[in-house]
Design a protein around this motif. Structure first.
Motif, PDB file in Angstrom:
ATOM      1  N   LEU A   1       0.823  -1.210   0.000  1.00  0.00           N
ATOM      2  CA  LEU A   1       0.000   0.000   0.000  1.00  0.00           C
ATOM      3  C   LEU A   1       0.856   1.258   0.000  1.00  0.00           C
ATOM      4  O   LEU A   1       0.531   2.246  -0.673  1.00  0.00           O
ATOM      5  CB  LEU A   1      -0.931  -0.013   1.215  1.00  0.00           C
ATOM      6  N   THR A   2       1.958   1.256   0.734  1.00  0.00           N
ATOM      7  CA  THR A   2       2.833   2.432   0.736  1.00  0.00           C
ATOM      8  C   THR A   2       3.421   2.664  -0.656  1.00  0.00           C
ATOM      9  O   THR A   2       3.513   3.802  -1.117  1.00  0.00           O
ATOM     10  CB  THR A   2       3.980   2.287   1.759  1.00  0.00           C
ATOM     11  N   VAL A   3       3.811   1.581  -1.320  1.00  0.00           N
ATOM     12  CA  VAL A   3       4.390   1.700  -2.667  1.00  0.00           C
ATOM     13  C   VAL A   3       3.343   2.208  -3.649  1.00  0.00           C
ATOM     14  O   VAL A   3       3.622   3.073  -4.492  1.00  0.00           O
ATOM     15  CB  VAL A   3       4.961   0.343  -3.119  1.00  0.00           C
ATOM     16  N   GLN A   4       2.124   1.682  -3.553  1.00  0.00           N
ATOM     17  CA  GLN A   4       1.044   2.134  -4.430  1.00  0.00           C
ATOM     18  C   GLN A   4       0.708   3.597  -4.193  1.00  0.00           C
ATOM     19  O   GLN A   4       0.263   4.299  -5.111  1.00  0.00           O
ATOM     20  CB  GLN A   4      -0.197   1.266  -4.220  1.00  0.00           C
ATOM     21  N   GLY A   5       0.955   4.063  -2.969  1.00  0.00           N
ATOM     22  CA  GLY A   5       0.715   5.466  -2.640  1.00  0.00           C
ATOM     23  C   GLY A   5       1.890   6.368  -2.968  1.00  0.00           C
ATOM     24  O   GLY A   5       1.969   7.490  -2.488  1.00  0.00           O
ATOM     25  N   LYS A   6       2.819   5.843  -3.775  1.00  0.00           N
ATOM     26  CA  LYS A   6       3.978   6.603  -4.278  1.00  0.00           C
ATOM     27  C   LYS A   6       5.058   6.835  -3.227  1.00  0.00           C
ATOM     28  O   LYS A   6       5.931   7.690  -3.412  1.00  0.00           O
ATOM     29  CB  LYS A   6       3.542   7.955  -4.881  1.00  0.00           C
ATOM     30  N   ALA A   7       5.009   6.083  -2.125  1.00  0.00           N
ATOM     31  CA  ALA A   7       6.123   6.152  -1.180  1.00  0.00           C
ATOM     32  C   ALA A   7       7.349   5.507  -1.822  1.00  0.00           C
ATOM     33  O   ALA A   7       7.236   4.570  -2.622  1.00  0.00           O
ATOM     34  CB  ALA A   7       5.771   5.428   0.121  1.00  0.00           C
TER      35      ALA A   7
END
Length: 263
Positions: free
Chosen positions: A220-226
Motif C-alpha cells: 500500500l505504501t508503494v502504491q501510494g507513491k512512497a
C-alpha cells in the motif's frame, strides 16, 4: 532523527511446540558471553540490545495477555530503558501486531519493526548503516532482503528496479506468492517513516480484514507513491528460531560468542 521500535512477540510459536505452549518463543534461551562470562540470554535480549545500540528512544513489545514472563524478564534486565507493552490477544497477523505497537510510539519520526524470532548477524551495524542511508536520501521505507531457494515460503519482491548492486527500489511485494518473480525474500526487520507506515496499516485495519499481513502495508505504501528501498544482505546473515531445526542452528551459531559481537 528520533527512532522507535516495535517488537512483535504475540505469536503462538506453535512450530516450536510443545515447549512454547507454556513458554514464550521470544524467551527461548541461547548461550552467549557477556563481558567474557558465559550467560544464558533469550532471543529477545539480543534484539533489545541491538535496538538500544542503534539509538532507539523507545521500544514497544506486542505480546499476548498471558505472556507475563516477557514483561517480568524485560523489566528485570532493562528496567532503566524505555520499554512499553501492548496486548494482541487475537492472532490477526504480523501487520496487526505492528499496528498495535505503533500506538505507543507516536512521538517518533522513524520506526524499526522487528519480529521476535530472528536477527541479523552484526545487526546493529547493518541498521546503523540503514539509518544513515535513509537520513541522507529521499526514502520513506527500507526493507532487507536475502536470496532464498524457495521464495514461495516468504514475502517476496515481485517487482523492483535495481539502482545499484544490492540496492533496489521496490515496486511490488507479495506474501508467499504462488508464482515468485524473484528469489529476494524479505527478512522480518524493517525501517519506515512512522507516519507512512501508520497510515498504511490504519487503512488496512479500517477495511476489517481478519488477518493483516505486513506485506500488504508495504504494498500500500508503494502504491501510494512512497519510495521504499530494499537492501540485500548475505544469505547467511539472517537467522530465525521459528522451528526446532532453525533454533538448533541459531544455538550453535551464537554459542559462547560475545553478545556485542553477535548484535
Amino acid at each position: 532523527m528520533n527512532i522507535g521500535a516495535v517488537v512483535t512477540a504475540a505469536g503462538l510459536g506453535t512450530r516450536d511446540g510443545p515447549w512454547t505452549l507454556v513458554f514464550p518463543k521470544a524467551l527461548l534461551p541461547l548461550v552467549v558471553k557477556v563481558n567474557g562470562i558465559t550467560n544464558i540470554r533469550p532471543m529477545l535480549d539480543l534484539i533489545i540490545t541491538t535496538l538500544a545500540r542503534v539509538g532507539c528512544s523507545k521500544i514497544c513489545i506486542t505480546r499476548r495477555s498471558d505472556d507475563d514472563a516477557i514483561v517480568k524478564y524485560t523489566k528485570a534486565l532493562w528496567g532503566a530503558f524505555n520499554v512499553d507493552f501492548v496486548i494482541q490477544d487475537e492472532p490477526r497477523g504480523f501487520g496487526d501486531a505492528v499496528y498495535r505497537g505503533l500506538g505507543c510510539l507516536n512521538d517518533v519520526d522513524w520506526v524499526i519493526v522487528h519480529s521476535d524470532d530472528g536477527f541479523m548477524i552484526n545487526e546493529s551495524s547493518i541498521l546503523m548503516n540503514a539509518v544513515k542511508f535513509v537520513n541522507n536520501n529521499d526514502v520513506d521505507g527500507l526493507v532487507f532482503v536475502r536470496r532464498v531457494n524457495d521464495p514461495s515460503r516468504y514475502g517476496v519482491l515481485q517487482g523492483f528496479v535495481e539502482e545499484k548492486p544490492g540496492l533496489y527500489r521496490v515496486t511490488e511485494v507479495e506474501e508467499k506468492p504462488r508464482v515468485p518473480r524473484s528469489n529476494l525474500a524479505l527478512t522480518a526487520v524493517y525501517l519506515f517513516k512512522y507516519g507512512v507506515l501508520t497510515e498504511a496499516l490504519r487503512k488496512i485495519e479500517d477495511e476489517g480484514r481478519p488477518i493483516i499481513e505486513f506485506t500488504d502495508a508495504i504494498k500500500l505504501t508503494v502504491q501510494g507513491k512512497a519510495r521504499v528501498m530494499a537492501m540485500e544482505i548475505g544469505s547467511k546473515t539472517w537467522f530465525s528460531i521459528g522451528t526446532p531445526n532453525e533454533y538448533s542452528i541459531v544455538h550453535e551459531v551464537v554459542r559462547d560468542k560475545d553478545l556485542l559481537e553477535i548484535t
